[in-house]
Design a protein around this motif. Structure first.
Motif, PDB file in Angstrom:
ATOM      1  N   LEU A  78       0.819  -1.212   0.000  1.00  0.00           N
ATOM      2  CA  LEU A  78       0.000   0.000   0.000  1.00  0.00           C
ATOM      3  C   LEU A  78       0.854   1.263   0.000  1.00  0.00           C
ATOM      4  N   SER A  79       1.995   1.223   0.683  1.00  0.00           N
ATOM      5  CA  SER A  79       2.857   2.406   0.705  1.00  0.00           C
ATOM      6  C   SER A  79       3.493   2.639  -0.661  1.00  0.00           C
ATOM      7  N   CYS A  80       3.779   1.551  -1.389  1.00  0.00           N
ATOM      8  CA  CYS A  80       4.343   1.700  -2.741  1.00  0.00           C
ATOM      9  C   CYS A  80       3.299   2.179  -3.730  1.00  0.00           C
ATOM     10  N   ALA A  81       2.032   1.851  -3.459  1.00  0.00           N
ATOM     11  CA  ALA A  81       0.951   2.256  -4.359  1.00  0.00           C
ATOM     12  C   ALA A  81       0.423   3.630  -3.980  1.00  0.00           C
ATOM     13  N   ALA A  82       1.319   4.577  -3.846  1.00  0.00           N
ATOM     14  CA  ALA A  82       0.924   5.943  -3.504  1.00  0.00           C
ATOM     15  C   ALA A  82       0.292   6.611  -4.717  1.00  0.00           C
ATOM     16  N   PRO A  83      -0.910   7.198  -4.570  1.00  0.00           N
ATOM     17  CA  PRO A  83      -1.574   7.829  -5.719  1.00  0.00           C
ATOM     18  C   PRO A  83      -0.720   8.884  -6.409  1.00  0.00           C
ATOM     19  N   ARG A  84       0.056   9.644  -5.643  1.00  0.00           N
ATOM     20  CA  ARG A  84       0.866  10.698  -6.242  1.00  0.00           C
ATOM     21  C   ARG A  84       1.938  10.112  -7.165  1.00  0.00           C
ATOM     22  N   GLU A  85       2.600   9.056  -6.689  1.00  0.00           N
ATOM     23  CA  GLU A  85       3.644   8.468  -7.516  1.00  0.00           C
ATOM     24  C   GLU A  85       3.064   7.645  -8.665  1.00  0.00           C
ATOM     25  N   SER A  86       1.924   7.006  -8.407  1.00  0.00           N
ATOM     26  CA  SER A  86       1.271   6.277  -9.490  1.00  0.00           C
ATOM     27  C   SER A  86       0.883   7.230 -10.607  1.00  0.00           C
ATOM     28  N   ALA A  87       0.403   8.417 -10.220  1.00  0.00           N
ATOM     29  CA  ALA A  87       0.061   9.427 -11.225  1.00  0.00           C
ATOM     30  C   ALA A  87       1.306   9.901 -11.954  1.00  0.00           C
ATOM     31  N   ALA A  88       2.409  10.064 -11.200  1.00  0.00           N
ATOM     32  CA  ALA A  88       3.658  10.527 -11.820  1.00  0.00           C
ATOM     33  C   ALA A  88       4.192   9.507 -12.820  1.00  0.00           C
ATOM     34  N   SER A  89       3.974   8.207 -12.531  1.00  0.00           N
ATOM     35  CA  SER A  89       4.468   7.179 -13.454  1.00  0.00           C
ATOM     36  C   SER A  89       3.620   7.076 -14.713  1.00  0.00           C
ATOM     37  N   SER A  90       2.400   7.620 -14.658  1.00  0.00           N
ATOM     38  CA  SER A  90       1.505   7.530 -15.810  1.00  0.00           C
ATOM     39  C   SER A  90       1.717   8.656 -16.805  1.00  0.00           C
ATOM     40  N   ILE A  91       2.535   9.657 -16.460  1.00  0.00           N
ATOM     41  CA  ILE A  91       2.785  10.782 -17.354  1.00  0.00           C
ATOM     42  C   ILE A  91       4.225  11.244 -17.171  1.00  0.00           C
ATOM     43  N   ASP A  92       4.849  11.645 -18.253  1.00  0.00           N
ATOM     44  CA  ASP A  92       6.222  12.154 -18.210  1.00  0.00           C
ATOM     45  C   ASP A  92       6.156  13.661 -18.018  1.00  0.00           C
ATOM     46  N   GLY A  93       6.333  14.096 -16.773  1.00  0.00           N
ATOM     47  CA  GLY A  93       6.178  15.508 -16.457  1.00  0.00           C
ATOM     48  C   GLY A  93       4.847  15.752 -15.774  1.00  0.00           C
ATOM     49  N   GLN A  94       4.385  17.003 -15.802  1.00  0.00           N
ATOM     50  CA  GLN A  94       3.092  17.341 -15.214  1.00  0.00           C
ATOM     51  C   GLN A  94       2.003  17.568 -16.266  1.00  0.00           C
ATOM     52  N   TYR A  95       2.416  17.930 -17.478  1.00  0.00           N
ATOM     53  CA  TYR A  95       1.455  18.159 -18.557  1.00  0.00           C
ATOM     54  C   TYR A  95       2.002  17.551 -19.842  1.00  0.00           C
ATOM     55  N   TYR A  96       1.079  17.096 -20.685  1.00  0.00           N
ATOM     56  CA  TYR A  96       1.477  16.418 -21.922  1.00  0.00           C
ATOM     57  C   TYR A  96       0.681  17.005 -23.083  1.00  0.00           C
ATOM     58  N   LEU A  97       1.382  17.686 -23.983  1.00  0.00           N
ATOM     59  CA  LEU A  97       0.754  18.265 -25.170  1.00  0.00           C
ATOM     60  C   LEU A  97       0.994  17.352 -26.354  1.00  0.00           C
ATOM     61  N   SER A  98      -0.007  17.237 -27.219  1.00  0.00           N
ATOM     62  CA  SER A  98       0.101  16.347 -28.369  1.00  0.00           C
ATOM     63  C   SER A  98      -0.399  17.039 -29.627  1.00  0.00           C
ATOM     64  N   VAL A  99       0.246  16.732 -30.734  1.00  0.00           N
ATOM     65  CA  VAL A  99      -0.185  17.255 -32.031  1.00  0.00           C
ATOM     66  C   VAL A  99      -1.446  16.517 -32.467  1.00  0.00           C
ATOM     67  N   ILE A 100      -2.441  17.252 -32.973  1.00  0.00           N
ATOM     68  CA  ILE A 100      -3.706  16.652 -33.402  1.00  0.00           C
ATOM     69  C   ILE A 100      -3.553  16.113 -34.821  1.00  0.00           C
ATOM     70  N   THR A 101      -3.781  14.811 -34.970  1.00  0.00           N
ATOM     71  CA  THR A 101      -3.744  14.181 -36.292  1.00  0.00           C
ATOM     72  C   THR A 101      -4.957  13.280 -36.452  1.00  0.00           C
ATOM     73  N   GLU A 102      -5.316  13.013 -37.695  1.00  0.00           N
ATOM     74  CA  GLU A 102      -6.433  12.112 -37.986  1.00  0.00           C
ATOM     75  C   GLU A 102      -6.194  11.494 -39.350  1.00  0.00           C
ATOM     76  N   SER A 103      -6.347  10.179 -39.403  1.00  0.00           N
ATOM     77  CA  SER A 103      -6.067   9.468 -40.643  1.00  0.00           C
ATOM     78  C   SER A 103      -7.359   9.112 -41.366  1.00  0.00           C
ATOM     79  N   GLY A 104      -7.374   9.330 -42.662  1.00  0.00           N
ATOM     80  CA  GLY A 104      -8.490   8.905 -43.489  1.00  0.00           C
ATOM     81  C   GLY A 104      -9.660   9.854 -43.539  1.00  0.00           C
ATOM     82  N   ASN A 105      -9.537  11.100 -43.059  1.00  0.00           N
ATOM     83  CA  ASN A 105     -10.616  12.078 -43.089  1.00  0.00           C
ATOM     84  C   ASN A 105     -10.470  12.930 -44.347  1.00  0.00           C
ATOM     85  N   LYS A 106     -11.301  12.636 -45.374  1.00  0.00           N
ATOM     86  CA  LYS A 106     -11.199  13.362 -46.646  1.00  0.00           C
ATOM     87  C   LYS A 106     -11.553  14.829 -46.478  1.00  0.00           C
ATOM     88  N   GLU A 107     -12.395  15.127 -45.512  1.00  0.00           N
ATOM     89  CA  GLU A 107     -12.802  16.518 -45.291  1.00  0.00           C
ATOM     90  C   GLU A 107     -11.640  17.328 -44.713  1.00  0.00           C
TER      91      GLU A 107
END
Length: 821
Positions: free
Chosen positions: A459-488
């Motif tokens: 339970l001590s290893c499963a700390a929500p703060r560290e679990s959250a930190a392991s799920s993301i590199d940094g505090q915020y994650y920006l991504s380029v918007i892409t979409e495949s196959g949209n003719k419009e």
């Protein structure tokens, strides 16, 4: 036999204090045996009831099925029922994802798709919408009104050019908060709309089905049958989607059986060891009483029956009391437990349904088998605990029985003496008199302690703060918007985005200049294609700042960051092996990729397999050096930006990031530390609650074990202690000696618990880290939990020793000296 029964009953009244303590131990063990499986199976039954209330009732579905194959499946007798779904188009909307869906009658029933009012579409221009959907589209209307809807057909190549069509609203569905939170809605259209607006070659169905089942069906058998049917109709196995939650709630899941057996064995083992220890210590000092009976003519069988019936008489009162207390506990724990969880997860439909079920008592979690199980195991432990005293009392001669005090005999009956006595030597002399009793007490208490430390470490290893930190590199994650196959929107194709990529050095410098941002890490990415793989694989580049992380994460093979920079070697993510198990170290594969409008090839060698956190990998297939990825293209292939801030969550910074993304266009805030933290925090709340309730009950029984041992040890030595006080042992010295005895049990238990528990806790950490369980990445020693355990045990021992010492003072020296005469 009436005489035997009366004698056993008289012994109970003559030894009230000892039998009360033993009865309390049986009571607590029965409570444990009742509550643990009761809570476990109760939670499962409640979740299954909620799943049946909320989840659709199909067993599985096949994706991308042609109309001809769908007809063949319908004609087959291998399916009990079958429904069709088709997603022919999506409404044009920049903020919301709004699917236009056709369901036949059977599919609507299997998916529990119900209308608030009106009817399902039948004509080509009829549609079912909701108020939230109309609002998202900027439309208004009621049943019978006509609305004009812009939509994009879904073809084999992707989204076609947008069209507009007038629809008549024939029905309305209810909205949920989830629709708005996820920006996701669905509108129902007719089969006529699908057939008239789309070529037959572009139509594909999702086939929802139920299999003919029997009461003994297992989930594994049903999944195998689904795969066999898919193979028979030439449907790719990866097109199968199993309704896992519904199957688990209604059929036997073989994978859960070993887990349930293991949990029950732990509970039973703890109960058996504890009740045996307590009853053994309580009974060995009664042998003298049975020796007197044997001296006046009682047979061995009668002696055994007296011992057995005395124990069962005590259990006859303690076990029903434990069952009643367990019943009250279960009646109170479920409403409280789900009230706490529902406060944090109001948006979860299953949790909401469970809370409603508990409130209205729709599910019975008190079962007859639970009472029989707890009572049966408790009786079994009492019987096993009585075997040794029964054997001793029936085997030895009357004279030996009268002198028996549970002490072991060694050699020629001599024992070591001391020229000078002190409190420590007196304590050691008492503890060594019955080494088996001492060892059993410490071992039974240590088992609970080891389990406590192990669970606390997890339970001590499963700390929500560290679990959250392991799920993301940094505090915020920006991504380029892409979409495949949209003719419009062909500009959203990755081949076009990289030629005009909004994630430019200027944009990155602007992000780095925001208040609260410490640094950023940009990750270039190139989608790779190979005819052996249906899906595209991703190659992601990492800067030199990740060199140590990449090299340390390697679990198979070997490669350095410098070798990755050369551009022909990559690291395969271990998580990707789940999807591509055929890949291995040493494979050399030629991939195709788009460099703008030009198709190129690149040969890559899998030099190693690496195991990394979710935040580092972020679903990428191959990892390599940043410079190697950039060298593969003449354009800007930056795909994501990790932002490291001075605070885990900063509302003002988050708003500034969203504004910057909107201003630049083509970039979105894809994830944040705060979002992951909230998810982990709510998901772990129930786990913390259930684990510590379980450990609390075990802890109480553990403490009862030490209490019983010390009280019985003092009880049998009343005469000896009285004589020692008569020749000069003071009350203060007596309490000190009792404290030393209790301290020996406490320290022995703590030594075993902390040492073995720390080892098993670390093994659990290694396993959890390797398999990405609960986002565990770092080992945290459960210092607070162990300190709490130490403090509680020492306090209890001091209080117990002091209380026993005071109780002895209430009796005069003559009463204690004459004890047992």
């Amino acid at each position: 036999m009436k005489t035997v029964t009366r004698t056993a009953f008289s012994n109970i009244r003559a030894n009230k204090s000892r039998n009360i303590l033993t009865g309390i131990a049986i009571f607590l063990t029965t409570l444990l045996l009742f509550v643990i499986p009761g809570v476990g199976f109760g939670v499962v039954n409640l979740e299954f009831a909620a799943v049946n209330q909320v989840y659709p009732t199909f067993h599985g579905l096949y994706r991308d099925v042609s109309p001809q194959t769908a007809q063949n499946l319908k004609a087959s007798d291998r399916l009990e029922s079958m429904g069709l779904r088709c997603d022919p188009a999506v409404m044009v909307n920049e903020t919301y994802t709004i699917s236009m869906v056709y369901l036949d009658e059977t599919c609507a029933e299997l998916n529990k798709s119900e209308l608030a009012e009106g009817h399902f579409p039948q004509k080509e221009n009829e549609i079912v919408v909701s108020e939230g959907l109309l609002k998202a589209m900027g439309l208004e209307g009621r049943i019978g009104d006509t609305i004009r809807v812009p939509y994009q057909p879904i073809t084999n190549e992707g989204l076609d050019y947008s069209r507009e069509k007038d629809f008549v609203i024939c029905g309305m569905t209810a909205d949920s908060q989830i629709n708005e939170d996820k920006k996701l809605y669905s509108a129902f259209v007719s089969e006529e709309f699908v057939k008239q607006d789309f070529p037959v070659t572009d139509i594909s169905y999702r086939v929802y089905f139920r299999l003919p089942t029997v009461s003994s069906a297992t989930t594994d058998d049903m999944e195998e049958e689904m795969k066999d049917i898919a193979a028979a109709f030439e449907i790719p196995e990866d097109s199968l989607v199993v309704n896992t939650e519904y199957l688990a709630a209604n059929y036997v899941d073989p994978s859960t059986i070993p887990m349930i057996i293991m949990i029950m064995l732990i509970v039973v083992l703890a109960g058996v060891i504890t009740i045996y220890s307590i009853y053994y210590v309580s009974m060995i000092h009664k042998v003298q009483e049975y020796g007197r009976l044997k001296a006046i003519g009682a047979t061995k069988h009668q002696i055994r029956q007296i011992v057995l019936r005395e124990g069962f008489f005590t259990a006859a009162f303690a076990i029903p009391a434990g069952l009643l207390a367990g019943t009250a506990t279960l009646e109170g724990v479920f409403p409280l437990m789900y009230k706490i969880i529902n406060a944090d997860k109001k948006e979860d439909m299953v949790i909401t349904a469970i809370s409603e079920i508990v409130k209205n008592h729709k599910v019975q979690y008190l079962h007859a088998w639970l009472y029989f199980l707890a009572a049966g195991v408790a009786l079994m432990t009492v019987y096993l605990s009585l075997l040794k005293p029964m054997k001793i009392a029936a085997r030895i001669s009357p004279i030996e029985a009268l002198r028996y005090n549970g002490e072991g005999r060694k050699g020629k009956g001599t024992r070591k003496g001391y020229e000078y006595l002190n409190l420590f030597r007196l304590t050691c002399s008492n503890l060594s008199r019955n080494k088996k009793r001492t060892v059993i007490t410490i071992v039974s208490m240590a088992i609970t302690g080891v389990f406590f430390v192990t669970v606390s470490a997890g339970l001590s290893c499963a700390a929500p703060r560290e679990s959250a930190a392991s799920s993301i590199d940094g505090q915020y994650y920006l991504s380029v918007i892409t979409e495949s196959g949209n003719k419009e929107h062909p500009e959203l194709e990755w081949s076009q985005v990289q030629q005009n990529n909004p994630l430019t050095p200027e944009f990155i410098r602007g992000i780095e200049s925001l208040d609260g941002v410490e640094k950023t890490e940009v990750k270039p990415c190139i989608p790779l294609k190979n005819k052996k793989f249906e899906e595209q694989l991703s190659l992601v580049g990492y800067s030199e700042n990740y060199a140590e992380i990449l090299e340390k994460g390697i679990v198979e093979g070997k490669v350095t960051y410098e070798e990755l920079q050369k551009g022909n070697k990559v690291i395969l993510s271990k998580t990707a092996l789940h999807w591509y198990p055929e890949l291995k170290v040493g494979d050399k594969i030629t991939f195709q990729y788009s460099d703008g409008n030009v198709e190129k090839e690149k040969s890559l060698e899998i030099a190693a397999i690496g195991n990394y956190s979710e935040g580092i990998v972020n679903y990428s297939t191959f990892l390599t050096a940043k410079s190697a990825v950039n060298a593969m293209s003449q354009y800007n292939v930056n795909d994501a930006l990790s932002i490291f801030a001075d605070k885990d969550y900063d509302a003002e910074l988050e708003k500034a990031l969203v504004a910057a993304c909107e201003k630049a266009g083509g970039i979105e805030l894809a994830d944040s530390w705060q979002k992951g933290y909230e998810e982990y925090k709510t998901s772990m709340s129930f786990m913390y609650l259930s684990c510590y309730v379980f450990l609390g009950i075990l802890g109480v029984i553990c403490m009862m074990n030490m209490m019983n041992t010390m009280i019985n040890s003092i009880h049998v030595r009343k005469k000896e202690l009285g004589m020692m006080q008569a020749i000069g042992l003071s009350d203060k010295q007596l309490v000190k000696m009792l404290n030393l005895e209790g301290l020996f049990y406490t320290m022995g238990t703590l030594l075993c618990s902390v040492s073995l528990g720390s080892f098993t806790g670390y093994l659990f950490f290694l396993y959890a880290k390797e398999n990405h369980i609960m986002g565990i990445q770092y080992f945290h020693y459960p210092t607070q939990a162990i300190l709490g355990l130490i403090i509680v045990m020492i306090l209890l021992q001091v209080i117990l020793s002091t209380a026993i010492g005071k109780s002895l003072k209430k009796e005069s020296l003559m009463e204690r000296i004459r004890f047992s005469e």
